[in-house]
Design an enzyme around this catalytic site. Structure first.
Site, PDB file in Angstrom:
ATOM      1  N   HIS A  61     -10.533 -12.569 150.649  1.00  0.00           N
ATOM      2  CA  HIS A  61     -11.022 -12.474 149.260  1.00  0.00           C
ATOM      3  C   HIS A  61     -11.266 -13.857 148.653  1.00  0.00           C
ATOM      4  CE1 HIS A  61     -11.535 -11.453 145.078  1.00  0.00           C
ATOM      5  NE2 HIS A  61     -10.386 -12.058 144.758  1.00  0.00           N
ATOM      6  N   HIS A  86      -7.473 -19.495 143.645  1.00  0.00           N
ATOM      7  CA  HIS A  86      -7.453 -18.834 142.340  1.00  0.00           C
ATOM      8  C   HIS A  86      -6.361 -17.781 142.162  1.00  0.00           C
ATOM      9  CE1 HIS A  86      -9.955 -15.611 144.203  1.00  0.00           C
ATOM     10  NE2 HIS A  86      -9.482 -14.860 143.230  1.00  0.00           N
ATOM     11  N   GLU A  90      -0.806 -16.681 140.671  1.00  0.00           N
ATOM     12  CA  GLU A  90      -0.622 -15.291 140.228  1.00  0.00           C
ATOM     13  C   GLU A  90       0.208 -14.475 141.222  1.00  0.00           C
ATOM     14  OE1 GLU A  90      -1.165 -11.735 138.014  1.00  0.00           O
ATOM     15  OE2 GLU A  90      -1.531 -13.807 137.419  1.00  0.00           O
ATOM     16  N   ASP A  91      -0.089 -14.657 142.531  1.00  0.00           N
ATOM     17  CA  ASP A  91       0.468 -13.741 143.536  1.00  0.00           C
ATOM     18  C   ASP A  91       1.515 -14.336 144.460  1.00  0.00           C
ATOM     19  OD1 ASP A  91      -1.259 -11.848 142.540  1.00  0.00           O
ATOM     20  OD2 ASP A  91      -2.826 -12.218 144.027  1.00  0.00           O
ATOM     21  N   ASP A 152     -15.241 -14.013 141.286  1.00  0.00           N
ATOM     22  CA  ASP A 152     -14.111 -13.133 141.623  1.00  0.00           C
ATOM     23  C   ASP A 152     -14.463 -11.680 141.295  1.00  0.00           C
ATOM     24  OD1 ASP A 152     -11.450 -12.287 142.196  1.00  0.00           O
ATOM     25  OD2 ASP A 152     -10.899 -12.514 140.091  1.00  0.00           O
ATOM     26  N   ASP A 272     -44.110  -1.481 134.295  1.00  0.00           N
ATOM     27  CA  ASP A 272     -44.099  -2.846 134.853  1.00  0.00           C
ATOM     28  C   ASP A 272     -43.178  -2.952 136.079  1.00  0.00           C
ATOM     29  OD1 ASP A 272     -41.886  -2.478 133.360  1.00  0.00           O
ATOM     30  OD2 ASP A 272     -41.923  -4.416 132.335  1.00  0.00           O
TER      31      ASP A 272
END
Length: 553
Positions: A61, A86, A90-91, A152, A272
């Site tokens: 990812h 990134h 957080e993880d 992301d 169009d």
């Protein structure tokens, strides 16, 4: 001998890294490569053993996000490194301080900004609005934060199939609500279009697949028309010495669906759908704008244009930096064909938006509309009293608004959202001009503050030193900047009135040899049905309640 599947996956991750290094046009030095490899190795280690819901290694990812950031948005080594990292704070057990020590403040700051945005829209509406405000605050400090966030989101949308249905629906709605408009505002047209199409696919799958099939069939039937249409243009431009690329420009599924909804027409009546794009190599010494018009003129020698379908964004670019000349011509088969004319520079800005905008910024002597837009956001956010929920609503309106060009008496151009009034323009020029505005002359005719402007209007703002802001002005304005400035003026005025009222009440009670206390305040609040003492003080300060009435106390 069996091959360890983990070995294959790790090898695949390294192959992805090699692709990132090979395709990054802005990170060719050995130092840039070392930085990206270092970020990859830390991310690989931090996410070791973790898998996504789809079953693949988690590291795939951040690698996919880094590829989007490098190849589709065009950021450099620091942006790619931040994209690889990134999700680390957080993880995993790594902290922002750890990243600062390893990679420096810039990269750690971007990752910190992205970490704060994680789950920004999972809470209540007011909490979401607060988080969105944080997102914008971070964006005006370092726009790479929002660019990586968009990358992301794009990868998450591309891999949404592995999520349960209720999550698909929620993420798709959120993408359409805020991320697609932000990509549009930052000039990332390719990403904006893909986000919109993917959102439609998961929110209205049957509609999406129905239009996709019809579009595929339409293209198959009309490819020959476009080829026949293109040949005389190719001959004419080549004869005039232009180096260019001409190709079909497919309309997106979402844009077709949107048109069908707005105009209440079936697919067959969207006229169009046939479109071409001409991207030319600019000849040295001749302004690109002149070359765009030359190409337009050469095409009019071959085909008749539709006058009301000419869109000139080369003379005044859109607020997100977009430049192009759009025109619609009648083809030999009795079908209208839209043509976009861009230089290679314009094309890169159109596809890569903000990143390309900064690449070319050194070639321009003044701030673009994109710079002005970021300045406006910073100005509004600098006001600590702005209500986040109201700001989100106002900001959303301005994100979606079409644009119009307004001329000042000296001939300068201001780009304003469609529906803006003379008062919006006054605040756009300067806050104090907004506060002192009494009206305007539009095309030399006097108009009130509430007058809605039209593209091409020439406007002179009229002011008076005696003028003060009025609360009802909020009904006359549409831009987030004007609304926040009017509210700000009233908050200041209210604060002053509350203080004045408190002094007046104290003086009135002193005349009766009383002092301000909770019992008296409670009685007065109850008598006048005011929710709090601040409201009471305000009404006294405004002389709506006079001190004589306190005699009974």
């Amino acid at each position: 001998m069996t091959v360890d599947p983990q070995y294959n996956e790790d090898q695949d991750a390294k192959r992805q890294l090699d692709e990132i290094l090979k395709n990054c046009t802005r990170c060719q030095s050995a130092e840039d490569h070392r930085l990206i490899i270092k970020a990859f190795e830390l991310s690989m280690e931090a996410h070791k053993g973790v898998r996504r819901r789809s079953g693949e290694l988690y590291i795939m990812h951040p690698l996919a996000v880094a590829r989007i950031v490098g190849e589709e948005i065009g950021l450099g080594a620091k942006g790619i490194a931040a994209a690889l990292l990134h999700d680390v704070v957080e993880d995993t057990d790594y902290t922002v301080d750890d990243l600062t020590a390893i990679f420096g403040e810039k990269i750690a700051g971007i990752v910190d900004g992205l970490t704060k945005l994680e789950g920004a829209f999972d809470q209540t509406k007011s909490k979401q609005a607060d988080n969105f405000r944080k997102l914008l605050l971070t964006m005006v400090e370092d726009v790479r934060v929002i660019l990586i966030k968009l990358a992301d989101r794009l990868h998450n949308m591309r891999t949404l199939d592995s999520m349960p249905d209720h999550k698909k629906y929620k993420i798709a709605g959120e993408t359409l609500f805020i991320y697609a408009p932000l990509a549009h505002r930052l000039g990332l047209y390719a990403i904006k279009t893909e986000l919109e199409d993917l959102s439609l696919k998961y929110e209205h799958p049957s509609v999406y697949f129905d239009i996709s099939e019809k579009l595929k069939d339409y293209r198959t039937r009309n490819d020959q028309i476009l080829t026949r249409f293109s040949l005389p243009i190719i001959d004419r431009l080549s004869h005039e010495g232009f180096e260019f690329d001409i190709k079909g420009r497919p309309k997106s599924v979402f844009s077709i669906w949107n048109k069908m909804q707005k105009k209440s027409v079936p697919f067959d009546e969207i006229y169009d759908l046939l479109a071409l794009r001409i991207v030319f190599k600019a000849k040295p010494g001749i302004p690109e704008k002149t070359q765009c018009w030359s190409i337009y003129s050469l095409i009019t020698d071959v085909y008749k244009p539709k006058p009301d379908r000419l869109r000139d964004w080369v003379s005044v670019p859109k607020a997100n930096g977009y430049e192009a000349l759009h025109a619609t011509f009648m083809g030999p088969d009795g079908k209208w064909v839209e043509i976009q004319i861009r230089s290679e520079r314009m094309d890169e800005i159109a596809e890569r938006g903000f990143a390309a905008h900064w690449k070319y910024k050194g070639q321009q002597d003044k701030d673009t509309e994109l710079d002005n837009w970021l300045k406006q956001i910073r100005e509004v956010l600098d006001n600590p009293d702005v209500d986040s929920l109201e700001f989100l609503d106002d900001f959303k309106l301005n994100l979606f608004s079409a644009e119009m060009m307004i001329f000042t008496p000296k001939g300068d151009v201001k780009v304003m959202p469609k529906g803006a009034t003379t008062l919006d323009l006054a605040f756009e020029i300067h806050t104090n001009i907004g506060y002192k505005c009494i009206g305007a002359k539009v095309n030399y005719k006097l108009v009130p503050l509430s007058h809605e402007l039209k593209s091409g209007d020439q406007v002179e703002i009229l002011t008076s030193e005696k003028q003060t802001p009025k609360y009802e002005w909020l009904n006359y304005v549409t831009t987030a900047k004007a609304k926040s400035r009017i509210k700000e003026a009233f908050k200041k005025e209210r604060k002053a009135m509350v203080q004045k009222g408190e002094v007046m009440l104290e003086e009135a009670l002193n005349q009766k040899r009383l002092t301000t206390n909770a019992k008296i305040l409670k009685k007065l609040q109850s008598f006048y049905n005011f929710p709090n003492k601040e409201e009471l003080y305000y009404k006294i300060g405004k002389k709506i309640i006079r001190w004589i009435i306190f005699q009974k106390y």
